[in-house]
Design a protein around this motif. Structure first.
Motif, PDB file in Angstrom:
ATOM      1  N   ARG A   1      32.767  44.465  38.969  1.00 15.31           N
ATOM      2  CA  ARG A   1      33.440  43.168  39.090  1.00 15.31           C
ATOM      3  C   ARG A   1      34.867  43.236  38.534  1.00 15.31           C
ATOM      4  O   ARG A   1      35.796  42.672  39.122  1.00 15.31           O
ATOM      5  CB  ARG A   1      32.638  42.086  38.372  1.00 15.31           C
ATOM      6  CG  ARG A   1      31.376  41.676  39.111  1.00 15.31           C
ATOM      7  CD  ARG A   1      30.736  40.435  38.491  1.00 15.31           C
ATOM      8  NE  ARG A   1      30.407  40.595  37.075  1.00 15.31           N
ATOM      9  CZ  ARG A   1      29.256  41.083  36.615  1.00 15.31           C
ATOM     10  NH1 ARG A   1      28.321  41.466  37.449  1.00 15.31           N
ATOM     11  NH2 ARG A   1      29.048  41.176  35.312  1.00 15.31           N
ATOM     12  N   ALA A   2      35.047  43.917  37.415  1.00 18.74           N
ATOM     13  CA  ALA A   2      36.380  44.043  36.815  1.00 18.74           C
ATOM     14  C   ALA A   2      37.312  44.825  37.734  1.00 18.74           C
ATOM     15  O   ALA A   2      38.480  44.452  37.911  1.00 18.74           O
ATOM     16  CB  ALA A   2      36.282  44.721  35.452  1.00 18.74           C
ATOM     17  N   ARG A   3      36.802  45.891  38.336  1.00 17.29           N
ATOM     18  CA  ARG A   3      37.636  46.669  39.270  1.00 17.29           C
ATOM     19  C   ARG A   3      38.032  45.831  40.474  1.00 17.29           C
ATOM     20  O   ARG A   3      39.173  45.895  40.938  1.00 17.29           O
ATOM     21  CB  ARG A   3      36.884  47.916  39.727  1.00 17.29           C
ATOM     22  CG  ARG A   3      36.836  49.008  38.703  1.00 17.29           C
ATOM     23  CD  ARG A   3      36.082  50.202  39.223  1.00 17.29           C
ATOM     24  NE  ARG A   3      36.123  51.296  38.261  1.00 17.29           N
ATOM     25  CZ  ARG A   3      35.263  52.295  38.238  1.00 17.29           C
ATOM     26  NH1 ARG A   3      34.291  52.359  39.133  1.00 17.29           N
ATOM     27  NH2 ARG A   3      35.366  53.248  37.328  1.00 17.29           N
ATOM     28  N   ASP A   4      37.084  45.047  40.988  1.00 22.49           N
ATOM     29  CA  ASP A   4      37.388  44.173  42.123  1.00 22.49           C
ATOM     30  C   ASP A   4      38.446  43.153  41.750  1.00 22.49           C
ATOM     31  O   ASP A   4      39.359  42.859  42.531  1.00 22.49           O
ATOM     32  CB  ASP A   4      36.120  43.463  42.609  1.00 22.49           C
ATOM     33  CG  ASP A   4      35.134  44.398  43.271  1.00 22.49           C
ATOM     34  OD1 ASP A   4      35.515  45.545  43.626  1.00 22.49           O
ATOM     35  OD2 ASP A   4      33.954  43.993  43.430  1.00 22.49           O
ATOM     36  N   GLU A   5      38.353  42.620  40.542  1.00 17.84           N
ATOM     37  CA  GLU A   5      39.331  41.637  40.082  1.00 17.84           C
ATOM     38  C   GLU A   5      40.711  42.268  39.939  1.00 17.84           C
ATOM     39  O   GLU A   5      41.717  41.680  40.358  1.00 17.84           O
ATOM     40  CB  GLU A   5      38.881  41.042  38.751  1.00 17.84           C
ATOM     41  CG  GLU A   5      39.704  39.867  38.296  1.00 17.84           C
ATOM     42  CD  GLU A   5      39.140  39.223  37.040  1.00 17.84           C
ATOM     43  OE1 GLU A   5      39.954  38.674  36.272  1.00 17.84           O
ATOM     44  OE2 GLU A   5      37.916  39.273  36.829  1.00 17.84           O
ATOM     45  N   VAL A   6      40.771  43.456  39.368  1.00 17.25           N
ATOM     46  CA  VAL A   6      42.056  44.153  39.219  1.00 17.25           C
ATOM     47  C   VAL A   6      42.645  44.450  40.597  1.00 17.25           C
ATOM     48  O   VAL A   6      43.848  44.271  40.823  1.00 17.25           O
ATOM     49  CB  VAL A   6      41.885  45.451  38.397  1.00 17.25           C
ATOM     50  CG1 VAL A   6      43.119  46.327  38.503  1.00 17.25           C
ATOM     51  CG2 VAL A   6      41.587  45.120  36.949  1.00 17.25           C
TER      52      VAL A   6
ATOM     53  N   GLU B   1      29.270  44.972  35.701  1.00 15.33           N
ATOM     54  CA  GLU B   1      30.437  44.365  35.064  1.00 15.33           C
ATOM     55  C   GLU B   1      31.702  45.161  35.385  1.00 15.33           C
ATOM     56  O   GLU B   1      32.751  44.583  35.690  1.00 15.33           O
ATOM     57  CB  GLU B   1      30.221  44.301  33.551  1.00 15.33           C
ATOM     58  CG  GLU B   1      31.312  43.582  32.803  1.00 15.33           C
ATOM     59  CD  GLU B   1      31.035  43.515  31.313  1.00 15.33           C
ATOM     60  OE1 GLU B   1      31.999  43.304  30.558  1.00 15.33           O
ATOM     61  OE2 GLU B   1      29.867  43.673  30.896  1.00 15.33           O
ATOM     62  N   LEU B   2      31.607  46.470  35.337  1.00 16.49           N
ATOM     63  CA  LEU B   2      32.753  47.315  35.662  1.00 16.49           C
ATOM     64  C   LEU B   2      33.162  47.142  37.114  1.00 16.49           C
ATOM     65  O   LEU B   2      34.353  47.059  37.429  1.00 16.49           O
ATOM     66  CB  LEU B   2      32.412  48.784  35.376  1.00 16.49           C
ATOM     67  CG  LEU B   2      33.490  49.815  35.686  1.00 16.49           C
ATOM     68  CD1 LEU B   2      34.765  49.539  34.892  1.00 16.49           C
ATOM     69  CD2 LEU B   2      32.976  51.212  35.394  1.00 16.49           C
TER      70      LEU B   2
END
Length: 65
Positions: A50-55, A47-48
């Motif tokens: 994916r969130a980093r990739d999104e940011v 999850e982290l």
């Protein structure tokens, strides 16, 4: 299997380390809890990631404007 305290080799299923004498038996409930925690940790890492990739994607889009 090796002793978690002194790293000496121990017989499979041993309750006490023959080298250091410490209790090395681990209840099945603790093993199950550990496995569950490891699974949850891996899910959180994913999850982290994916969130980093999104940011990172959002940051790149803003820079390209």
């Amino acid at each position: 299997m090796s002793c978690p305290y002194c790293c000496a080799g121990t017989a499979e299923g041993a309750l006490v380390c023959s080298a250091c004498g410490r209790d090395i038996a681990v209840p099945a409930t603790l093993i199950a809890e550990r496995d569950d925690l490891l699974r949850k940790r891996e899910e959180l890492r994913d999850e982290l990631r994916r969130a980093r990739d999104e940011v990172e994607a959002i940051t790149r889009r803003r820079k390209s404007r």
